[in-house]
Design an enzyme around this catalytic site. Structure first.
Site, mmCIF file in Angstrom:
data_model
loop_
_atom_site.group_PDB
_atom_site.id
_atom_site.type_symbol
_atom_site.label_atom_id
_atom_site.label_comp_id
_atom_site.label_asym_id
_atom_site.label_seq_id
_atom_site.Cartn_x
_atom_site.Cartn_y
_atom_site.Cartn_z
ATOM 1 N N HIS A 27 -5.618 -15.932 -1.572
ATOM 2 C CA HIS A 27 -4.375 -15.347 -1.053
ATOM 3 C C HIS A 27 -3.299 -16.384 -0.762
ATOM 4 C CE1 HIS A 27 -5.751 -11.159 -0.700
ATOM 5 N NE2 HIS A 27 -6.930 -11.745 -0.725
ATOM 6 N N ASP B 40 4.233 -19.803 0.744
ATOM 7 C CA ASP B 40 3.499 -18.573 1.012
ATOM 8 C C ASP B 40 2.846 -18.119 -0.275
ATOM 9 O OD1 ASP B 40 2.639 -16.456 2.586
ATOM 10 O OD2 ASP B 40 4.629 -16.134 3.442
HETATM 11 P P1 ADQ Z 1 -0.193 -13.541 5.687
HETATM 12 O O1 ADQ Z 1 0.067 -14.992 5.825
HETATM 13 O O2 ADQ Z 1 -0.744 -12.876 6.861
HETATM 14 O O3 ADQ Z 1 -1.140 -13.232 4.441
HETATM 15 P P2 ADQ Z 1 1.992 -11.670 4.645
HETATM 16 O O4 ADQ Z 1 1.795 -11.512 3.205
HETATM 17 O O5 ADQ Z 1 3.407 -11.801 5.035
HETATM 18 O O6 ADQ Z 1 1.266 -12.915 5.285
HETATM 19 O O7 ADQ Z 1 1.412 -10.396 5.350
HETATM 20 C C1 ADQ Z 1 1.577 -10.153 6.689
HETATM 21 C C2 ADQ Z 1 1.286 -8.678 6.972
HETATM 22 O O8 ADQ Z 1 1.135 -8.524 8.378
HETATM 23 C C3 ADQ Z 1 2.435 -7.794 6.541
HETATM 24 O O9 ADQ Z 1 1.931 -6.558 6.129
HETATM 25 C C4 ADQ Z 1 3.246 -7.634 7.820
HETATM 26 O O10 ADQ Z 1 3.952 -6.428 7.930
HETATM 27 C C5 ADQ Z 1 2.179 -7.726 8.886
HETATM 28 N N1 ADQ Z 1 2.743 -8.381 10.073
HETATM 29 C C6 ADQ Z 1 3.249 -9.618 10.149
HETATM 30 N N2 ADQ Z 1 3.734 -9.843 11.395
HETATM 31 C C7 ADQ Z 1 3.512 -8.718 12.087
HETATM 32 C C8 ADQ Z 1 3.799 -8.306 13.411
HETATM 33 N N3 ADQ Z 1 4.432 -9.084 14.288
HETATM 34 N N4 ADQ Z 1 3.413 -7.074 13.776
HETATM 35 C C9 ADQ Z 1 2.790 -6.262 12.919
HETATM 36 N N5 ADQ Z 1 2.517 -6.589 11.646
HETATM 37 C C10 ADQ Z 1 2.875 -7.793 11.242
HETATM 38 C C11 ADQ Z 1 -1.820 -13.968 3.432
HETATM 39 C C12 ADQ Z 1 -0.978 -14.996 2.664
HETATM 40 C C13 ADQ Z 1 0.245 -14.326 2.064
HETATM 41 C C14 ADQ Z 1 -0.188 -13.172 1.171
HETATM 42 C C15 ADQ Z 1 -1.143 -12.254 1.907
HETATM 43 C C16 ADQ Z 1 -1.741 -11.225 0.971
HETATM 44 O O11 ADQ Z 1 -0.592 -16.063 3.529
HETATM 45 O O12 ADQ Z 1 1.000 -15.244 1.293
HETATM 46 O O13 ADQ Z 1 0.951 -12.412 0.802
HETATM 47 O O14 ADQ Z 1 -2.227 -12.971 2.483
HETATM 48 O O15 ADQ Z 1 -2.332 -11.855 -0.133
#
Ligand code: ADQ
Length: 483
Positions: free
Chosen positions: A170, A379
């Site tokens: 990921h 990311d």
């Molecule tokens: P993350 O680093 O966790 O994931 P991301 O892809 O942005 O990052 O996903 C975060 C998820 O959590 C989103 O669905 C978002 O809405 C939710 N989220 C974030 N902050 C939140 C908050 N304050 N309250 C509620 N929900 C929140 C890892 C990798 C990423 C990759 C994903 C999936 O780092 O690059 O996109 O896995 O592969």
């Protein structure tokens, strides 16, 4: 679109293959509350009945048992094990999040390394393998997720598990010059070759992996990402993750009428616009740089003062880790500086919350925001960018500002792409977004919308599993040069 399970049915002539998902943390149904984390969110969107999900319970204590704790909900079985305090420290805190996470996000300066942590990492992967083996059936398809579990297939193979095993990373993957900075990186790379399929979000990450395999292990891949290592065929694929956009869009529309979204709108009097950022509180997300960019906007273009409010929702994560505690203190300081400098008695420019918010509420917040600001320093993908697009009102959509170093930038090229290290560029993009005419906003949004609806969570799942189920006897494997 077929579900993961029906797809497995189609691809296996013999019997219905069960899907076994393995990830470090298992999002247990007993854990209530909003989840902040891309993996949990994306797989929850794609999960289907019959699946077994195995991993760590999130508990760490003095006494651990080897037998997995099993619970079921909605026809999905969740099996978890606990970690000992020592395992938690070496495997999770130090090696996974103190060595691998910074390395894979190009932050060598933050990468720590101790041999005992690497040994702990391997030992926990072996313990995962021991516990998982007791639950496996011969025709299960095993899908392993993320950097905590690079060596899991190798450990399972040592126990004689011959099932098809796939791995999806990921995070980004780094080129050989960076990977080689990690002591014993060649061991990890060899372990990755015990998988049948290894998946990445973008071509760039897959290319970096294949370069590492060539330079460090001497294996050479064909144009399709297939290579042989020690007699085993491995297939490196590109499979960008997505969201369930229909559901997210419906949530956004529904929640526009909710109390929270009404109160948010009421807090923006007159023509004041909302800019929003939503992230886990992590140094890879570039929050300090983003806030500096907003401060540059207010400093250099005073016409936007009082006219825009920035809401940052930053869910606390990995709070046991020193770098994350330092980040939190730094952000408290940066936010305080900016608000002290620009606030008026009736306007606070930067609203900063460090907790998770319910997904439905977030969807409504995204819809209310004229700017979605997604500027990670690195990311793997970034699902927030896709969620922001899905949540918009087609008649009056907002503008996405996106880091060129997020995997999502490969697909979402109609966003305003910025270098997240450049606060002037962020400020310029904010100005462009705040003054963009409705026709251009609609055009950009429609193009982005098509892409978000194309690469969905179920499509991601379907592509990965079709490779995992169907690659078995690929004719190319026989022509590859053996290493
Ligand atoms: P993350 O680093 O966790 O994931 P991301 O892809 O942005 O990052 O996903 C975060 C998820 O959590 C989103 O669905 C978002 O809405 C939710 N989220 C974030 N902050 C939140 C908050 N304050 N309250 C509620 N929900 C929140 C890892 C990798 C990423 C990759 C994903 C999936 O780092 O690059 O996109 O896995 O592969």
């Amino acid at each position: 679109m077929p579900s993961c399970v029906s797809l497995l049915d189609q691809n296996r002539e013999d019997a219905v293959a069960r899907l076994v998902i393995v990830s470090n943390r298992v999002p247990l149904p007993s854990e209530r509350g909003p989840r902040a984390g891309g993996l949990a969110v994306a797989l929850a969107d794609a999960l289907r009945p019959g699946t077994l999900w195995f991993g760590w319970s999130g508990r760490h204590s003095g006494t651990v048992t080897q037998t997995p704790y099993v619970q079921s909900a909605d026809s999905v079985t969740y099996a978890t094990i606990d970690l000992s305090e020592h395992e938690y420290r070496t495997f999770y805190v130090h090696f996974s999040n103190g060595s691998l996470w910074p390395l894979l996000h190009f932050r060598l300066g933050l990468m720590g390394y101790r041999g005992e942590d690497f040994d702990g990492y391997l030992a926990v992967n072996r313990r995962f393998a021991d516990a998982l083996k007791t639950l496996l059936r011969p025709d299960d398809l095993i899908w392993v997720h993320d950097y905590h579990l690079f060596p899991l297939a190798e450990a399972l193979r040592e126990l004689g598990v011959a099932n098809r095993i796939g791995f999806f990373l990921h995070t980004p993957f780094v080129p050989p010059a960076l990977l080689q900075a990690l002591p014993r990186a060649d061991h990890l790379l060899q372990a990755m070759c015990a998988y049948d399929v290894v998946g990445f979000h973008t071509r760039t990450y897959r290319q970096a992996f294949l370069e590492c395999v060539t330079e460090m292990l001497g294996a050479r891949a064909d144009h399709d990402g297939r290579f042989l290592y020690r007699g085993r065929p491995v297939h490196a694929i590109v499979d960008p993750i997505g969201i369930d956009p229909d559901r997210f869009a419906a949530n956004a529309e529904d929640s526009a009428r909710s109390m929270e979204v009404r109160l948010l709108r009421e807090s923006l009097p007159g023509s004041r616009s909302l800019a929003i950022g939503v992230d886990r509180l992590d140094y890879s997300k570039g929050l300090a740089n983003r806030f500096e960019g907003f401060a540059r906007l207010l400093a250099t273009r005073p016409e936007h003062r009082r006219q825009v409010s920035f809401l940052q929702v930053a869910a606390r994560s990995r709070e046991d880790i020193g770098d994350y505690q330092r980040l939190r203190r730094e952000l408290d300081r940066v936010v305080g500086d900016i608000n002290g400098r620009f606030s008026e008695f009736d306007w606070v420019p930067l609203r900063y919350m460090t907790r998770a918010v319910r997904r439905t509420t977030l969807a409504g917040f995204f819809r209310a925001a004229r700017l979605g600001v997604v500027t990670p320093l690195r990311d793997g993908m970034n699902l927030v960018a896709k969620e922001y697009i899905a949540a918009q009102d087609p008649v009056d959509p907002g503008v996405l500002i996106l880091s060129r170093f997020a995997g999502a930038a490969d697909e979402l090229t109609e966003a305003l792409l910025v270098n997240p290290y450049d606060s002037d560029a962020i400020a310029d993009a904010m100005h462009t977004a705040l003054t963009m005419q409705p026709v251009e906003r609609q055009e950009r949004w429609r193009a982005l919308r098509d892409k978000v609806w194309q690469n969905t969570a179920s499509h991601y799942c379907e592509v990965f599993l079709s490779h995992l189920a169907a690659d078995e006897v690929h004719p190319h494997s026989r022509r590859l040069r053996a290493v």
